[in-house]
Design an enzyme around this catalytic site. Structure first.
Site, mmCIF file in Angstrom:
data_model
loop_
_atom_site.group_PDB
_atom_site.id
_atom_site.type_symbol
_atom_site.label_atom_id
_atom_site.label_comp_id
_atom_site.label_asym_id
_atom_site.label_seq_id
_atom_site.Cartn_x
_atom_site.Cartn_y
_atom_site.Cartn_z
ATOM 1 N N SER A 10 56.165 51.566 20.534
ATOM 2 C CA SER A 10 55.537 52.542 20.113
ATOM 3 C C SER A 10 55.742 53.794 20.571
ATOM 4 O O SER A 10 56.729 54.298 20.743
ATOM 5 C CB SER A 10 54.063 52.349 19.803
ATOM 6 O OG SER A 10 53.470 52.947 18.967
ATOM 7 N N GLU A 18 56.249 47.216 9.985
ATOM 8 C CA GLU A 18 55.751 47.996 11.092
ATOM 9 C C GLU A 18 54.224 48.607 10.502
ATOM 10 O O GLU A 18 53.084 48.665 10.936
ATOM 11 C CB GLU A 18 56.377 49.247 11.556
ATOM 12 C CG GLU A 18 57.749 48.737 12.229
ATOM 13 C CD GLU A 18 57.597 48.567 13.584
ATOM 14 O OE1 GLU A 18 56.234 48.700 14.278
ATOM 15 O OE2 GLU A 18 58.610 48.356 14.647
ATOM 16 N N HIS A 45 53.308 46.358 13.406
ATOM 17 C CA HIS A 45 53.488 46.759 14.392
ATOM 18 C C HIS A 45 52.852 45.999 15.695
ATOM 19 O O HIS A 45 51.598 45.739 15.505
ATOM 20 C CB HIS A 45 52.856 48.278 14.207
ATOM 21 C CG HIS A 45 53.092 49.309 15.266
ATOM 22 N ND1 HIS A 45 54.196 49.755 15.657
ATOM 23 C CD2 HIS A 45 52.370 49.919 16.299
ATOM 24 C CE1 HIS A 45 54.269 50.488 16.534
ATOM 25 N NE2 HIS A 45 52.988 50.608 16.937
#
Length: 511
Positions: free
Chosen positions: A198, A324, A427
């Site tokens: 991230s 994600e 994610h």
């Protein structure tokens, strides 16, 4: 804390850690002077030596950040936990299989959290499983976050230094500590891998392009990150007055800013993030405070620098999750979506209403052709996944055409059982799989034996990449290097396989 004391002599003094289950652990190791008082909003300064033996038995405090929920379905998923916060936060942690001269590969983790939250001491980043499995040395770092890490006001320029990017200079200082000290922990300073997820992945992409990072690492892994997420000087100039208004300041001096309390700094940051409609989950990875192009740390847009050959001698492994954005939508309560709302949210992020309509219609048509769901939330999440993550990653991989180092691509399509599977492959699901910390997040990753088998596949690939710059293992199918004209990608999931064409019609919209 269970374990036997163990000590290492560093250039600044002696450290006492613990031997735990066959791995030596050193927690809360300082790598720079505390950035407090007159050192606030300055680049990290060299660490002062100490006398005697310093305990490295407990994690150090983490950077000042907004409080995080201790309970609820999302607590801990993003690698966060309830930890002590302080401006005095420049600490790292080391896990090593042996304090000897084996010169093991070194893996340095840069945590995520939107550059405004998170830490290197989250339980999700326990380095013991990776260190023991691969005979590698693991280091996790803290760095300054939010306004304290990235406030880019020219009044903070100090001598020949330029302002901003303080958190990135912290990362550089930690990597210099690794070069100076890691041999004493059984690691090889000439074989260092940086990896992050991230915002941590974005940081890896930025470091790949920084002139100041040359020689500090040799391999890089970008998980759900990119090399094109940062501020321009114009966007900074537009944002700063709003931040200072929340602080009750007009044109503050450096002294005014350094006299603020951390509570004032954090409160203004939090209020502005909530009040500005442009700062939302869709912009969270490059939102309120982030890197800014400057003279010495970053002299060009990272993606452009990579395209021109910067970092080309560094081996790169980069990839994303299949879906994600489903997690970020769920965390933001975006569960009631219609087409009008989806287009309204997309328009400012993709270049206007006409472009938003084009993206929406293209994704809708292609999903119909594949027999996939076409409700507005599914389309919105698919567009945002590619806009924020997969498109950015593909652009970075394509930009490596002139690189002499290896370039490898991956995609994770393992599904989470949370919310009856509605998150699909979200994610952060890769984090426990890579770290071998699945037991901490069973609600998120699931308890099927296939999950732990896949985790082993991925851990071994990451370890092999850190060792040699090549992630291939005997347990995986062939994994050729990525090429723009042959985008070989390893898919991790229930069906582990290599592909060369993966939704190219959608990704073409983001080139």
């Amino acid at each position: 804390m269970p374990g036997n004391p163990t000590t290492v002599q560093t250039q600044r003094g002696q450290l006492r850690g613990q031997a735990e289950g066959g791995v030596h652990v050193f927690r809360g190791v300082p790598y720079s002077q505390p950035p407090v008082g007159e050192l606030r909003w300055r680049r990290p300064q060299p660490l002062e030596p100490w006398d005697g033996v310093r305990d490295a038995l407990e994690f150090g405090p983490v950077s000042i950040q907004p409080p995080r929920p201790a309970a609820g379905p999302f607590a801990g998923i993003m690698g966060h936990s309830q930890e002590r916060t302080s401006e005095d936060c420049l600490y790292l942690n080391v896990w090593t299989p042996g304090l000897d001269d084996r010169r093991r590969p070194v893996m340095v983790w840069i945590h995520g959290g939107g550059l405004s939250s998170g830490s290197g001491s989250s339980p999700a980043y326990d380095g013991a499983p990776l260190a023991a499995r691969g005979d590698v040395v693991i280091a996790t770092i803290n760095y300054r976050l939010g306004a304290l890490g990235f406030l880019p006001d020219p009044v903070l320029a100090d001598g020949e230094e330029t302002e901003g990017n303080f958190g990135f200079h912290d990362m550089l200082a930690a990597l210099r500590w690794v070069q100076d000290e890691i041999a004493g922990f059984g690691g090889d300073p000439s074989n260092v891998t940086i990896f992050g997820e991230s915002a941590g992945g974005i940081a890896v992409g930025i470091l790949l392009a920084s002139p100041l990072a040359g020689g500090l690492f040799h391999h890089a892994i970008i998980q759900s990150g990119a090399a094109d997420r940062l501020h321009s000087r114009d966007s900074v100039r537009e944002m700063l007055p709003f931040y200072y208004r929340e602080l009750g300041l007009e044109q503050p001096s450096a002294e005014d800013l350094r006299s603020l309390s951390v509570e004032e700094i954090l409160t203004a940051q939090t209020v502005l993030a909530a009040a500005d409609p442009a700062i939302n989950p869709a912009a969270g990875l490059h939102g309120l405070f982030n890197a800014v192009i400057e003279d010495d740390f970053l002299d060009a847009m990272p993606i452009d620098a990579v395209n021109e050959g910067r970092g080309g001698n560094v081996d790169l492994l980069a990839g994303t999750m299949r879906n994600e954005f489903t997690l970020l939508s769920a965390m933001s309560g975006l569960d009631d979506m219609n087409e009008e709302r989806a287009l309204e949210l997309l328009a400012p992020l993709v270049g206007g209403s006409e472009r938003a309509g084009e993206c929406y219609e293209t994704y809708q048509l292609l999903r119909i052709q594949r027999g996939e769901t076409t409700d507005p939330l599914a389309i919105y999440n698919a567009v945002m996944t590619d806009r924020q993550y997969r498109g950015s990653t593909r652009r970075l991989l394509d930009a490596r055409e002139r690189a002499s180092g290896g370039t490898y691509s991956y995609l994770v399509e393992q599904q989470s059982p949370m919310f009856e599977g509605r998150l699909e492959s979200p994610h952060a699901l890769d984090v426990p799989l890579i770290w071998g910390t699945n037991e901490l997040m069973r609600d998120f990753v699931g308890d099927d034996p296939q999950v732990d088998q896949l985790s082993g596949f991925m851990m071994d690939a990451w370890i092999n990449f850190a060792r040699s710059g090549n992630p291939t293992t005997n347990a995986l199918p062939g994994w050729p290097q990525y090429r723009a004209d042959r985008p070989y990608t390893m898919v991790f999931g229930p069906d582990v396989r290599t592909v060369t064409e993966e939704r190219d019609e959608e990704l073409a919209l983001w080139r």
